[in-house]
Design a protein around this motif. Structure first.
Motif, PDB file in Angstrom:
ATOM      1  N   GLN A  18     -17.593  46.885   1.977  1.00  0.00           N
ATOM      2  CA  GLN A  18     -17.118  45.706   1.068  1.00  0.00           C
ATOM      3  C   GLN A  18     -17.631  43.722   0.993  1.00  0.00           C
ATOM      4  O   GLN A  18     -17.373  42.677   0.157  1.00  0.00           O
ATOM      5  N   HIS A 138     -15.932  52.107   8.674  1.00  0.00           N
ATOM      6  CA  HIS A 138     -15.446  51.762   8.197  1.00  0.00           C
ATOM      7  C   HIS A 138     -14.827  52.556   6.834  1.00  0.00           C
ATOM      8  O   HIS A 138     -15.730  52.060   5.512  1.00  0.00           O
ATOM      9  N   GLU A 184      -8.492  52.853   9.995  1.00  0.00           N
ATOM     10  CA  GLU A 184      -7.761  53.166  10.073  1.00  0.00           C
ATOM     11  C   GLU A 184      -7.348  54.548  10.014  1.00  0.00           C
ATOM     12  O   GLU A 184      -7.083  55.041   8.719  1.00  0.00           O
ATOM     13  N   GLU A 396      -6.477  43.388  11.025  1.00  0.00           N
ATOM     14  CA  GLU A 396      -6.641  43.154   9.930  1.00  0.00           C
ATOM     15  C   GLU A 396      -5.131  42.330   9.560  1.00  0.00           C
ATOM     16  O   GLU A 396      -4.088  43.479  10.538  1.00  0.00           O
ATOM     17  N   CYS A 451     -10.448  46.544  -1.827  1.00  0.00           N
ATOM     18  CA  CYS A 451     -10.735  48.283  -1.463  1.00  0.00           C
ATOM     19  C   CYS A 451      -9.858  49.203  -2.362  1.00  0.00           C
ATOM     20  O   CYS A 451     -10.872  49.995  -2.835  1.00  0.00           O
ATOM     21  N   SER A 452      -8.872  48.879  -2.061  1.00  0.00           N
ATOM     22  CA  SER A 452      -8.265  50.231  -2.984  1.00  0.00           C
ATOM     23  C   SER A 452      -7.763  49.518  -4.405  1.00  0.00           C
ATOM     24  O   SER A 452      -7.854  50.690  -5.604  1.00  0.00           O
ATOM     25  N   LYS A 458      -9.041  40.591  -6.288  1.00  0.00           N
ATOM     26  CA  LYS A 458      -8.226  39.843  -5.242  1.00  0.00           C
ATOM     27  C   LYS A 458      -8.603  39.615  -3.884  1.00  0.00           C
ATOM     28  O   LYS A 458      -9.504  40.573  -3.059  1.00  0.00           O
ATOM     29  N   TYR A 460      -8.904  37.228  -0.177  1.00  0.00           N
ATOM     30  CA  TYR A 460      -7.884  37.054   0.776  1.00  0.00           C
ATOM     31  C   TYR A 460      -8.398  36.183   1.497  1.00  0.00           C
ATOM     32  O   TYR A 460      -8.617  35.306   2.986  1.00  0.00           O
TER      33      TYR A 460
HETATM   34  C1  BG6 Z   1      -7.242  48.137   4.701  1.00  0.00           C
HETATM   35  C2  BG6 Z   1      -8.565  48.161   4.559  1.00  0.00           C
HETATM   36  O1  BG6 Z   1      -6.490  49.036   4.238  1.00  0.00           O
HETATM   37  O2  BG6 Z   1      -6.910  47.158   3.709  1.00  0.00           O
HETATM   38  C3  BG6 Z   1      -9.460  47.033   4.195  1.00  0.00           C
HETATM   39  O3  BG6 Z   1      -8.996  48.445   6.406  1.00  0.00           O
HETATM   40  C4  BG6 Z   1      -8.518  46.499   3.104  1.00  0.00           C
HETATM   41  O4  BG6 Z   1     -11.298  47.343   3.927  1.00  0.00           O
HETATM   42  C5  BG6 Z   1      -7.783  45.675   3.509  1.00  0.00           C
HETATM   43  O5  BG6 Z   1      -9.914  46.207   2.439  1.00  0.00           O
HETATM   44  C6  BG6 Z   1      -6.951  45.719   2.063  1.00  0.00           C
HETATM   45  O6  BG6 Z   1      -6.971  46.803   1.219  1.00  0.00           O
HETATM   46  P1  BG6 Z   1      -7.279  45.827  -0.759  1.00  0.00           P
HETATM   47  O7  BG6 Z   1      -6.950  47.026  -1.606  1.00  0.00           O
HETATM   48  O8  BG6 Z   1      -6.235  44.523  -0.694  1.00  0.00           O
HETATM   49  O9  BG6 Z   1      -8.619  45.360  -0.407  1.00  0.00           O
END
Ligand code: BG6
Length: 498
Positions: A18, A138, A184, A396, A451-452, A458, A460
Motif C-alpha cells: 500500500q 501483509h 489479519e 491497526e 486495501c479493500s 479513502k 487515514y
Molecule cells: C486492514 C488491513 O484490514 O484494514 C489494511 O490490514 C487495510 O491493509 C485496513 O488497509 C483498512 O482497510 P481499507 O480497506 O479501508 O484500506
C-alpha cells in the motif's frame, strides 16, 4: 485518565503493497495484489475470480493498478520517516514485500537490492529511535503461486514461505525486535483472494454467476467451496507461522513474535437465546484465530463448529506438534468496528465468510459504513486479557475518510481526532482494567492505497499525500491537523488528548 505505561509504543502502521510503489524496480517481482485493479472509489475489489485475473492480465496496459504505485515510499522513505519522527513516533509498523526479496518466491538466493532496501529503512528508523514493527506477510504472495497451486489453498507454498520467513529472522534479527507473521490471518477465510491468493473458481472448481457479489447472499455450493478452500489455506498459514515462531525462538531469542488478527466485537441483536448463541458462536470463532497461535492447538469446540458448518480439511500428520511448538509471544490485532448478530436466518446479511451482521442503531457510522465503537474495543481487550494473559499490541485502528487538501495546504480533520481520542481513551480505560497493552499504531499514519478499494481517496493519515485514484498529483506530503494533535498525545504519553 489512566497513565499509559512508560515506553508505551506510540506509532502508526502501513504495509508494503500500500505504500512502496516501485513495483518492478530493482529486481522486484509482482505479487497477487499487484493484479487488483481499481473499479471506483467505493467499490470493493479485493475479491477476485479467474475472470478478473484474466482481465487484469489481458488489459494490463489500460487498467489502473494503484498498488503498483503506492505512495512512492520506496523513493521517499527518508522524508516520510522524518515526518513520523517529527510526531514523536516510538514505533513504525511496516511490512516486507516477499517479492522484493524473492521475486518469484522460488529463488535460491534473495535479491540483494531488496535486502539492502530494508536495511536502509531500518537504519533510518533507528536514527530517530523508532522501533520497527514488521509484518512478514501483509497479504502479499508471489503471483506465480496463484498460477501454480492456487496460493495458500495448497501446501506446496509452505516450504517456500518458511524459507522466506526464516531469511527475515536471519538477516534482520539485530535490527527488528517486534515481528508479526501474517497480517489479519482471519482475512483468508473472509476474503480468500486477499488473504490467500485463492481463486475459488479455479479450474472450473465451481461456477460463480456473474451477478454474484462477494458480500451478498451466498449460493450453497459456493459457500461449501469457500469454506473448504479458505480453512485449508488458514491451516497452512498456521503451520507456516508456527514453524517460523519456533525457528525465531531457537535462533533469535531477543525477537518477539506476535500473531495478528482482525478483531470483531459482536453484540446479539436481542436478548433472545437464539441471537445470544449466534453472537457467542461468532465471537468464539473470531477468537479461535488467536487460540491456535497463542495456545498452540485447535480448541475442541472449533472442531464441532467445523462439523456444524460442513468444513472438512486435511490435517497432516505432524501438525499438532508444529502448532504446539510455535506459540506467539504477544497478541496483536486490528480493530475498526463492532457489529450486531441475529440468529434469524432470514435476516442475515452476509459479510465476509461467516459473519452475518446488522447495523447497530446505537452507534455512529463512518462515511464508508464502518461502525465506530470504542467501548467494544475496551470490552474485547478485557476478554483477550482473560483468555490469553499475554501483552497486547494494537497495530491497526483508524478512520478512513474522503479528504481534499485545502487552499491553506492542510486538512482540518477534527473527525479523525475525535475518533482517535475516543479509542485512545478506551485503551487507557482497558489499561486501568489491568490489560497489558504495549503499543498503539493507528492505520495509515500517512495516506496510502486503501486495501479493500485500492483507492487513494479513502484516507487515514496524519499526513496528506497529494495523489489521486488515477495516480495524478505531485505525491508531496502535507501535515493535517491531526498530525499536530497526535504529536501532543505522544509527547504527553496519552495524557493530553484535547
Ligand atoms: C486492514 C488491513 O484490514 O484494514 C489494511 O490490514 C487495510 O491493509 C485496513 O488497509 C483498512 O482497510 P481499507 O480497506 O479501508 O484500506
Amino acid at each position: 485518565m489512566a497513565r499509559f505505561p512508560e515506553n508505551f509504543l506510540w506509532g502508526g502502521a502501513t504495509s508494503a503493497a500500500q505504500i512502496e510503489g516501485a513495483r518492478c524496480e530493482d529486481g522486484k517481482g509482482l505479487s497477487h495484489l499487484d493484479y487488483v485493479f481499481f473499479r471506483g472509489a467505493k467499490i470493493p475489489c479485493n475479491f477476485m475470480l479467474t475472470r478478473d485475473l484474466q482481465r487484469a492480465r489481458a488489459e494490463e496496459a489500460t487498467l489502473n493498478f494503484p498498488n503498483r504505485r503506492g505512495i512512492d515510499f520506496y523513493h521517499r522513505y527518508k522524508e516520510d520517516i522524518a515526518l513520523l519522527a517529527e510526531m514523536g513516533f516510538k514505533s513504525f509498523r511496516m511490512s516486507i514485500s516477499w517479492t522484493r526479496l524473492f521475486p518469484t518466491g522460488r529463488e535460491e538466493k534473495p535479491n540483494p537490492e531488496g535486502v539492502e532496501f530494508y536495511h536502509r529503512v531500518f537504519r533510518e528508523l533507528h536514527k530517530y529511535g523508532i522501533e520497527p514493527l514488521v509484518t512478514m506477510i501483509h497479504y502479499e504472495l508471489p503471483i506465480g503461486f496463484v498460477d501454480e497451486c492456487n496460493g495458500w489453498e495448497s501446501p506446496t507454498i509452505i516450504p517456500y514461505c518458511v524459507k522466506y520467513l526464516k531469511f527475515l529472522i536471519d538477516e534482520y534479527k539485530d535490527e527488528v525486535t517486534y515481528w508479526l507473521t501474517f497480517n489479519e490471518i482471519n482475512m483468508v477465510t473472509a476474503v480468500p483472494w486477499l488473504g490467500g491468493g485463492i481463486l475459488l473458481d479455479r479450474d472450473g472448481a465451481i461456477e460463480v454467476p456473474k451477478t454474484f457479489r462477494p458480500f451478498g447472499p451466498m449460493p450453497p455450493k459456493l459457500e461449501e467451496r469457500w469454506n473448504r478452500a479458505s480453512h485449508q489455506a488458514l491451516h497452512h498459514q498456521f503451520i507456516a507461522s508456527a514453524l517460523l515462531v519456533k525457528y525465531a525462538h531457537d535462533t533469535a531469542p531477543r525477537c518477539k513474535i506476535g500473531n495478528m488478527f482482525n478483531l470483531h466485537h459482536l453484540y446479539p441483536e436481542t436478548p433472545s437465546p437464539r441471537d445470544a448463541f449466534r453472537a457467542h458462536e461468532e465471537s468464539e470463532y473470531n477468537m479461535f484465530f488467536c487460540d491456535v497461535m497463542a495456545k498452540g492447538a485447535y480448541p475442541a469446540w472449533i472442531l464441532s463448529y467445523y462439523k456444524r458448518h460442513n468444513i472438512h480439511i486435511d490435517w497432516y500428520e505432524n501438525c499438532e506438534q508444529i502448532l504446539a511448538e510455535g506459540k506467539v509471544d504477544f497478541i496483536s490485532l486490528s480493530y475498526y468496528l463492532s457489529t450486531i448478530v441475529t440468529g434469524d436466518p432470514e435476516r442475515q446479511e452476509r459479510i465476509g465468510s461467516f459473519i452475518r451482521r446488522l447495523q447497530n442503531p446505537y452507534i455512529e457510522t463512518s462515511e464508508f459504513g464502518w461502525q465506530i465503537d470504542p467501548t467494544a474495543l475496551r470490552i474485547s481487550l478485557n476478554e483477550l486479557r482473560d483468555r490469553f494473559n499475554l501483552p497486547i499490541y494494537i497495530v491497526e485502528n483508524g478512520l478512513g475518510a474522503f479528504e481534499e487538501l485545502g487552499e491553506d495546504k492542510t486538512v482540518h480533520d477534527d473527525y479523525r481526532v475525535a475518533y482517535l481520542r475516543r479509542h485512545i481513551e478506551a485503551i487507557g480505560q482497558a489499561i486501568e482494567d489491568g490489560v497489558d497493552v504495549i503499543g498503539y499504531t493507528p492505520w495509515g499514519c500517512i495516506d496510502l492505497v486503501s486495501c479493500s478499494l485500492v483507492s487513494m481517496s479513502k484516507r487515514y493519515g496524519f499526513v496528506y499525500v497529494d495523489a489521486d485514484d488515477e495516480g495524478n498529483g505531485t505525491y508531496d506530503r502535507y501535515r493535517k491537523d491531526s498530525f499536530y494533535w497526535y504529536k501532543k498525545v505522544i509527547a504527553s504519553n496519552g495524557e493530553d488528548l484535547d
